[in-house]
Write a protein that holds these residues in place. Structure first.
Motif, mmCIF file in Angstrom:
data_model
loop_
_atom_site.group_PDB
_atom_site.id
_atom_site.type_symbol
_atom_site.label_atom_id
_atom_site.label_comp_id
_atom_site.label_asym_id
_atom_site.label_seq_id
_atom_site.Cartn_x
_atom_site.Cartn_y
_atom_site.Cartn_z
ATOM 1 N N LEU A 34 -6.346 -8.234 2.457
ATOM 2 C CA LEU A 34 -7.067 -8.424 3.722
ATOM 3 C C LEU A 34 -7.513 -9.864 3.940
ATOM 4 N N GLU A 35 -7.940 -10.524 2.859
ATOM 5 C CA GLU A 35 -8.464 -11.893 2.947
ATOM 6 C C GLU A 35 -7.902 -12.721 1.789
ATOM 7 N N TRP A 65 -9.982 -5.640 10.065
ATOM 8 C CA TRP A 65 -9.091 -5.258 8.969
ATOM 9 C C TRP A 65 -8.325 -3.971 9.244
ATOM 10 N N LYS A 101 -4.456 -3.905 9.365
ATOM 11 C CA LYS A 101 -3.851 -4.122 8.053
ATOM 12 C C LYS A 101 -4.040 -2.907 7.155
ATOM 13 N N LEU A 102 -5.196 -2.281 7.221
ATOM 14 C CA LEU A 102 -5.437 -1.075 6.430
ATOM 15 C C LEU A 102 -4.497 0.044 6.845
#
Length: 493
Positions: A31-32, A457, A460-461
């Motif tokens: 995520l980051e 997020w 992406k999740l």
């Protein structure tokens, strides 16, 4: 040479090198990618405590065969809700694993996950009546629609020969089975995830023990000791996750957050019999779960269990309950005493008073002779010989003790996520279903601790977990699609 002290700053500090920290670190890096992460593990390798398959983290808990997730209610019925909820969590973990394989972050799925039937087996009329009710309740749920059921001994012999051979044909027996179960080597999975984190730039610190945890205004300051050299370092982190298994309670208490006030822990240990006979091992291909003894904790449900550990097929039976005041297998005998605080003394005393049956069970188990252990094995494998089985010590589990207004305190057989009000620190207490639900639990940690980031997020999740935000049991078409996709990625068909 005197020890030295150094200092560093990170965005994320992960305490513990088990499957929970490994999963959270992996999700955050997805995520980051730019966030700085440091991981600290007291032992010299990842996945050696509760995540290790010989420490009982090896089922892939999905409520397909574990009867304690679908007990008989006071009304004489079996409510499917808890079993469905646990299976929903397992489906999230499966999709997470599938994503990692598709990304080629794990090249060989069989290095950690293998297809294996999950089976429940009971004997005696009352138990058979219960298992029939459980089957009738669960088979109407889409997540459990593949479940089979029989009371025919010949059919059970086809499913699991060792369970049926030598059994009294006049005794009523009952079994349920789901062919689509799995076996998971969480130790192998954890080590692969942690190795990936190292390749992604995460600072991996093995043989490093976190000895202090204090607020520093902007986050937290960790005091870390290198066990080999004695050198110390201070690490300033914006966010801390305490995934240290049984060691998490002490660290959360040291942090002094109000949310951890009143929590205690009750350690339970255990043993297994592990077969050394390759002919016996080759004739059993299933996880066969029975019913727990009266007063026994859920983690003590007996099972005759095929496992694949480090790529090698094995067979074990147990567990046999035990007691040690340690909170970790590598912990201290003072762990239990050191966990007592004014705020959790009353809950712990209340639990001691209300759980005399558990205490009696543990004392009986500790005093059980090897022949008595063999007799317990023969309830599930009638022709078993005491020879060809070695006794091994399993890992420690620390059951959660928490405050209760009516009773003073209750013993909770499950997992508990503790998060500070500002979201700067979170930790996990408890045991079952544990490792199998790491992915959904860590997504929930992200939701609680990073509310300002979470909405951004979600896309992406959803890429990582296609069913994100959806109940598969309520969406059979999506369930079929996700099952087919994950089975293909994980080579489960």
């Amino acid at each position: 040479m005197p020890s030295q002290t150094t200092s560093s700053n990170v965005d994320i500090a992960l305490i513990g090198g088990g499957v929970m920290s490994a999963t959270l670190g992996t999700l955050i890096k997805q995520l980051e990618p730019s966030w700085d992460i440091a991981l600290f593990e007291n032992l010299d390798q990842a996945g050696q405590e509760a995540s290790d398959p010989w420490n009982n983290a090896g089922t892939g808990h999905s409520a397909l065969c574990e009867l304690n997730y679908s007990p008989l209610g006071a009304d004489g019925k079996v409510n499917p809700a808890k079993a469905v909820g646990i299976n929903e969590q397992w489906q999230v973990s499966r999709q997470f694993y599938s994503h990692l394989v598709d990304q080629k972050r794990i090249s060989t799925p069989s290095s950690f996950i293998n297809p294996l039937p999950h089976m429940s087996f009971v004997h005696g009329s009352d138990s058979a009546d219960y298992l029939q009710k459980r089957y009738d309740s669960l088979r109407t749920q889409p997540l459990f629609e593949q479940m089979e059921h029989t009371e025919d001994l010949a059919t059970i012999a086809e499913w699991a020969p060792l369970v049926a051979e030598g059994r009294n044909p006049g005794e009523r027996v009952s079994a349920s089975r789901v062919l689509g179960g799995t076996d998971v080597d969480f130790g192998s999975l954890t080590r692969q995830l942690v190795a990936n984190l190292g390749e992604d730039g995460v600072d991996l610190n093995f043989g490093h023990k976190v000895t202090g945890l204090e607020r520093n205004g902007a986050g937290w300051t960790l005091t870390v000791k290198n066990r080999a050299t004695g050198d110390k370092q201070t690490v300033n982190a914006k966010f801390v996750f305490v995934g240290a298994g049984g060691g998490a309670l002490h660290l959360l208490q040291a942090a002094g957050i109000p949310e951890a006030h009143g929590f205690g822990g009750f350690p339970v240990s255990g043993q297994f019999l592990r077969s050394t006979n390759e002919d016996v091992i080759s004739r059993h291909h299933a996880k066969v779960y029975g019913q727990a003894s009266v007063g026994a904790p859920p983690m003590s449900v007996p099972h005759l269990d095929t496992r694949f550990v480090n790529g090698k097929r094995s067979l074990m039976f147990g567990p046999y309950g035990g007691f040690s005041p340690k909170f970790l297998k590598s912990g201290s005998y003072l762990d239990l005493v050191a966990s007592v605080r004014p705020g959790n003394l009353i809950p712990m005393l209340a639990v001691a008073k209300d759980n005399l049956g558990l205490v009696k069970y543990l004392v009986t188990e500790v005093l059980k002779s090897r022949e008595a252990k063999n007799e317990a094995l023969r309830e599930y494998y009638p022709n078993a010989s005491g020879d060809g089985w070695e006794l091994i010590t399993a890992g420690q589990r620390v059951q959660v003790i928490k405050k209760d207004k009516k009773r003073g305190g209750i013993l909770q057989f499950g997992t508990e996520v503790i998060t500070s009000a500002d979201g700067s620190i979170s930790g996990l207490l408890g045991a079952s279903p544990g490792a199998s639900t790491a992915a959904p639990i860590m997504i929930e940690v992200l939701r609680r601790c990073f509310p300002q980031n979470f909405a951004g997020w979600e896309s992406k999740l959803t890429e990582i977990v296609p069913s994100f935000g959806v109940k598969l049991n309520e969406n059979p078409d999506l369930l079929a699609e996700v099952t087919a996709a994950t089975n293909k990625s994980l080579a489960l068909t």
